[in-house]
Design an enzyme around this catalytic site. Structure first.
Site, PDB file in Angstrom:
ATOM      1  N   GLY A 197       0.809  -1.213   0.000  1.00  0.00           N
ATOM      2  CA  GLY A 197       0.000   0.000   0.000  1.00  0.00           C
ATOM      3  C   GLY A 197       0.840   1.260   0.000  1.00  0.00           C
ATOM      4  N   VAL A 254       2.227   2.898   2.367  1.00  0.00           N
ATOM      5  CA  VAL A 254       3.428   2.920   3.197  1.00  0.00           C
ATOM      6  C   VAL A 254       4.441   1.889   2.690  1.00  0.00           C
ATOM      7  CG1 VAL A 254       4.298   2.388   5.505  1.00  0.00           C
ATOM      8  CG2 VAL A 254       2.290   3.836   5.231  1.00  0.00           C
ATOM      9  N   ASP A 262       1.746  -8.976  -1.556  1.00  0.00           N
ATOM     10  CA  ASP A 262       0.382  -8.561  -1.235  1.00  0.00           C
ATOM     11  C   ASP A 262      -0.579  -9.608  -1.787  1.00  0.00           C
ATOM     12  OD1 ASP A 262      -0.853  -5.443  -0.571  1.00  0.00           O
ATOM     13  OD2 ASP A 262      -2.233  -6.970  -1.353  1.00  0.00           O
ATOM     14  N   LEU A 284       5.987   9.531   6.634  1.00  0.00           N
ATOM     15  CA  LEU A 284       5.872  10.214   5.342  1.00  0.00           C
ATOM     16  C   LEU A 284       4.481  10.826   5.177  1.00  0.00           C
ATOM     17  CD1 LEU A 284       4.003   8.450   3.110  1.00  0.00           C
ATOM     18  CD2 LEU A 284       5.973   6.953   3.246  1.00  0.00           C
ATOM     19  N   ASN A 339       1.142  12.283  15.110  1.00  0.00           N
ATOM     20  CA  ASN A 339      -0.032  12.674  14.328  1.00  0.00           C
ATOM     21  C   ASN A 339      -1.040  13.448  15.164  1.00  0.00           C
ATOM     22  OD1 ASN A 339       0.773  11.852  11.835  1.00  0.00           O
ATOM     23  ND2 ASN A 339      -0.420   9.959  11.791  1.00  0.00           N
ATOM     24  N   CYS A 390      -4.983   9.353   8.098  1.00  0.00           N
ATOM     25  CA  CYS A 390      -4.288   9.066   9.355  1.00  0.00           C
ATOM     26  C   CYS A 390      -4.682   9.899  10.562  1.00  0.00           C
ATOM     27  CB  CYS A 390      -2.793   9.172   9.134  1.00  0.00           C
ATOM     28  SG  CYS A 390      -2.244   7.883   8.023  1.00  0.00           S
ATOM     29  N   LYS A 427      -6.097  17.002   0.323  1.00  0.00           N
ATOM     30  CA  LYS A 427      -5.140  18.110   0.257  1.00  0.00           C
ATOM     31  C   LYS A 427      -4.653  18.193  -1.180  1.00  0.00           C
ATOM     32  CE  LYS A 427      -0.895  15.633   1.529  1.00  0.00           C
ATOM     33  NZ  LYS A 427       0.229  15.535   2.445  1.00  0.00           N
ATOM     34  N   ARG A 445      -9.787  27.394   2.161  1.00  0.00           N
ATOM     35  CA  ARG A 445      -8.350  27.185   2.386  1.00  0.00           C
ATOM     36  C   ARG A 445      -7.584  28.493   2.464  1.00  0.00           C
ATOM     37  NH1 ARG A 445      -6.716  21.862   3.678  1.00  0.00           N
ATOM     38  NH2 ARG A 445      -8.160  20.424   2.697  1.00  0.00           N
TER      39      ARG A 445
HETATM   40  C1  UGA Z   1       0.170  12.916   7.870  1.00  0.00           C
HETATM   41  C2  UGA Z   1       1.474  13.358   8.577  1.00  0.00           C
HETATM   42  O1  UGA Z   1       1.816  14.669   8.146  1.00  0.00           O
HETATM   43  C3  UGA Z   1       2.624  12.397   8.272  1.00  0.00           C
HETATM   44  O2  UGA Z   1       3.784  12.773   9.013  1.00  0.00           O
HETATM   45  C4  UGA Z   1       2.196  10.976   8.665  1.00  0.00           C
HETATM   46  O3  UGA Z   1       3.216  10.026   8.369  1.00  0.00           O
HETATM   47  C5  UGA Z   1       0.939  10.613   7.886  1.00  0.00           C
HETATM   48  O4  UGA Z   1      -0.109  11.541   8.216  1.00  0.00           O
HETATM   49  C6  UGA Z   1       0.562   9.216   8.262  1.00  0.00           C
HETATM   50  O5  UGA Z   1       0.387   8.932   9.448  1.00  0.00           O
HETATM   51  O6  UGA Z   1       0.519   8.376   7.373  1.00  0.00           O
HETATM   52  P1  UGA Z   1      -0.854  13.223   5.424  1.00  0.00           P
HETATM   53  O7  UGA Z   1      -2.125  12.718   6.015  1.00  0.00           O
HETATM   54  O8  UGA Z   1      -0.382  12.617   4.155  1.00  0.00           O
HETATM   55  O9  UGA Z   1       0.360  13.041   6.465  1.00  0.00           O
HETATM   56  O10 UGA Z   1      -1.053  14.767   5.105  1.00  0.00           O
HETATM   57  P2  UGA Z   1      -0.734  16.138   5.846  1.00  0.00           P
HETATM   58  O11 UGA Z   1       0.107  16.937   4.950  1.00  0.00           O
HETATM   59  O12 UGA Z   1      -0.254  15.944   7.213  1.00  0.00           O
HETATM   60  O13 UGA Z   1      -2.169  16.849   5.868  1.00  0.00           O
HETATM   61  C7  UGA Z   1      -3.263  16.318   6.621  1.00  0.00           C
HETATM   62  C8  UGA Z   1      -4.468  17.239   6.546  1.00  0.00           C
HETATM   63  O14 UGA Z   1      -4.250  18.433   7.282  1.00  0.00           O
HETATM   64  C9  UGA Z   1      -4.825  17.692   5.132  1.00  0.00           C
HETATM   65  O15 UGA Z   1      -6.218  17.664   4.959  1.00  0.00           O
HETATM   66  C10 UGA Z   1      -4.293  19.102   5.081  1.00  0.00           C
HETATM   67  O16 UGA Z   1      -4.931  19.883   4.124  1.00  0.00           O
HETATM   68  C11 UGA Z   1      -4.546  19.572   6.486  1.00  0.00           C
HETATM   69  N1  UGA Z   1      -3.713  20.694   6.941  1.00  0.00           N
HETATM   70  C12 UGA Z   1      -2.358  20.566   7.021  1.00  0.00           C
HETATM   71  C13 UGA Z   1      -4.306  21.893   7.315  1.00  0.00           C
HETATM   72  O17 UGA Z   1      -5.538  22.044   7.281  1.00  0.00           O
HETATM   73  N2  UGA Z   1      -3.525  22.926   7.773  1.00  0.00           N
HETATM   74  C14 UGA Z   1      -2.170  22.814   7.853  1.00  0.00           C
HETATM   75  O18 UGA Z   1      -1.514  23.791   8.285  1.00  0.00           O
HETATM   76  C15 UGA Z   1      -1.578  21.592   7.467  1.00  0.00           C
END
Ligand code: UGA
Length: 470
Positions: A14, A16, A37, A165, A226, A278, A341, A448
């Site tokens: 997947g 990860v 898988d 990541l 997280n 996540c 995002k 946003r």
């Molecule tokens: C997140 C973590 O950033 C990773 O470090 C972690 O490994 C991952 O979860 C996981 O556990 O697999 P991710 O979910 O891919 O990564 O995306 P993010 O960039 O963290 O954004 C998460 C959400 O928060 C998005 O909807 C984004 O738009 C929102 N966000 C982010 C905001 O609303 N404001 C911000 O300032 C930053």
């Protein structure tokens, strides 16, 4: 001494497992890496660098460079397990949707099956790496399953190695991690297992960035990282409501507090709410864990991060309805962005879905545009509805929603534009043209805060931003 030429396998191809193994294969030419898988079509997709099952910048180049050399994909889990010295377990641990702990607890059935399979087929020493995000003390479960086969029990060491990541930057995050965390048992064999996994990462990660802890700290740190990230977003989003009520500007506040090096500037962007596979899942997991340990105050504290996120999505939509003369029934509304995002086609837990559902409830007709989300995926999400507030009754989706591939078609004849994802391309649209094609007053709700609101106002739009008075 030269690092060992480890044979590595990963159960789970997947988000990860796939990218992580590609990066290991690329940086450890002496190691053989096999990703296994159960799903044959997923494995087939990984074997075609032009049609990988996930999109990440740089990923197809990595696959091209290593596939068939020291990177292999297979559905033959048993052979992969038998052959490997180090086995990563990167299967899904989604939130349970039925039964005990439903809505909070992680579903550990895939993890248990993987452990049972390893216990059954492995006959030589193995290091088992918990890569999936798990509740704290999960490694204990794995160890107990391994002891069901006394022959193999003493051969296994369990270590935890969480993944940090983020989607859209997976390859870069893996190549240049802030840190690699490895937790192991505090026994000589445990230390040895941790060292061997650290040696794999040391092929490309500076030693000082590879940190080691006991098993439970490592498992715990993943959930907590997280939870802290999500908490920052809920914190700034809660302040966005305060700003709207007082005349303060949330982006100005974020900038002002973010320059305090103790607070830091990242992850302070107010939004319609956080999404992704996540944050919500891990916090719910943390809450469930705290509750089951009787830590009521701790559980309540973290639950509040989710509560604010739900509230932010709801109040954003309420503002849309109230601003548009208290009704959006029968009005066409253009939704710009459906991914959770920018720079990804992933929609898991996307806040857009909550906003869309609330607007459907209010009787609106929606045209949704997203540069990357595939059509089938969008409809599948729409049929299911938001995970924490699934629809009470079926919605006549096809009558009320159109998924359009041209943004100008989406806004044509619309009463309002609702920005749900921060795609860069939304900043450079021809807003004069858009204004001309919309019903007046033409509303924009920027979920946003990415658009140039001053300019839009000059064109004639009624602009609503987050954390700022209209
Ligand atoms: C997140 C973590 O950033 C990773 O470090 C972690 O490994 C991952 O979860 C996981 O556990 O697999 P991710 O979910 O891919 O990564 O995306 P993010 O960039 O963290 O954004 C998460 C959400 O928060 C998005 O909807 C984004 O738009 C929102 N966000 C982010 C905001 O609303 N404001 C911000 O300032 C930053």
């Amino acid at each position: 001494s030269a690092p060992r030429a480890e044979k590595i396998c990963c159960l789970g191809a997947g988000y990860v497992g796939g990218p992580t193994m590609c990066v290991i294969a690329k940086n450890c030419p002496d190691c053989k890496v096999t990703v296994a898988d159960l799903f044959a079509d997923k494995i087939a997709q990984w074997q075609d660098p032009d049609h990988l099952p996930i999109f990440e910048p740089g990923l197809s180049d990595l696959v091209r460079a290593t596939l068939g050399k020291n990177l292999f994909f297979t559905t033959d889990l048993e052979s992969a397990i038998r052959e490997a010295d180090i086995i990563f377990v990167a299967v899904g641990t989604p939130t349970k949707t039925v039964g005990i702990g439903s809505g909070h607890a992680a579903n550990l059935c895939f993890l248990e099956s993987a452990a049972r399979l390893i216990a059954r087929v492995a006959t030589t020493p193995k290091i088992i790496v918990e890569k999936s995000t798990v509740p704290v003390r999960n490694a204990e479960t794995l160890m107990r399953i391994f002891t069901t086969n006394p022959d193999s029990a003493r051969l296994f060491q369990v270590v935890n190695n969480p993944e940090f990541l983020a989607e859209g930057t997976a390859v870069n995050d893996l190549l240049h991690p802030d840190r690699v965390l490895i937790g192991g048992q505090t026994t000589p064999a445990g230390h040895e297992a941790v060292r061997r996994l650290a040696d794999v990462y040391a092929h490309w990660v500076p030693r000082e960035r590879i940190i080691t802890t006991n098993l439970w700290s490592s498992e715990c740190s993943k959930l907590v990282a997280n939870a802290f990230l999500a908490q920052r977003i809920s914190s700034i989003n809660s302040i966005s409501e305060l700003c709207e009520a007082t005349g303060a500007d949330v982006d100005e506040v974020a900038r002002a507090i973010g320059m305090d090096s103790r607070i830091g500037a990242k992850f302070l962007k107010s939004s319609v709410g956080f999404g992704g596979s996540c944050f919500q899942k891990d916090i719910l997991n943390l809450v469930y864990l705290s509750q089951s340990l009787g830590l009521t105050e701790v559980a309540d504290y973290w639950e509040q991060v989710i509560t604010i996120n739900q509230h932010q999505k709801a109040r954003f939509t309420e503002r849309i309805v109230h601003s548009m003369f208290h009704t959006i029934t029968g009005k066409k509304i253009a939704v710009l962005g459906f991914a959770f995002k920018k720079d990804t086609g992933d929609t898991r837990e996307t806040p857009a879905l909550d906003v869309v559902y609330k607007m459907l409830d209010e009787g609106a007709n929606l045209a949704i545009y997203d540069p990357k989300v595939p059509d089938e995926l969008m409809w599948e999400d729409l049929r299911h509805g938001p995970s924490l507030s699934p629809p009470a009754r079926p919605m006549p989706l096809e009558e009320r929603i159109s998924h359009v591939t041209d943004v100008y078609q989406a806004v044509e004849g619309a009463h309002a534009i609702v920005v749900c994802t921060e795609w860069d391309e939304f900043k450079t649209l021809d807003y004069e043209r858009i204004f001309g094609s919309m019903v007046k007053p033409a509303f924009i709700f920027d979920g946003r805060n990415i658009l140039d609101h001053q300019r839009l106002f000059q064109i004639g739009f009624e602009v609503h931003s987050l954390g700022r008075r209209p």
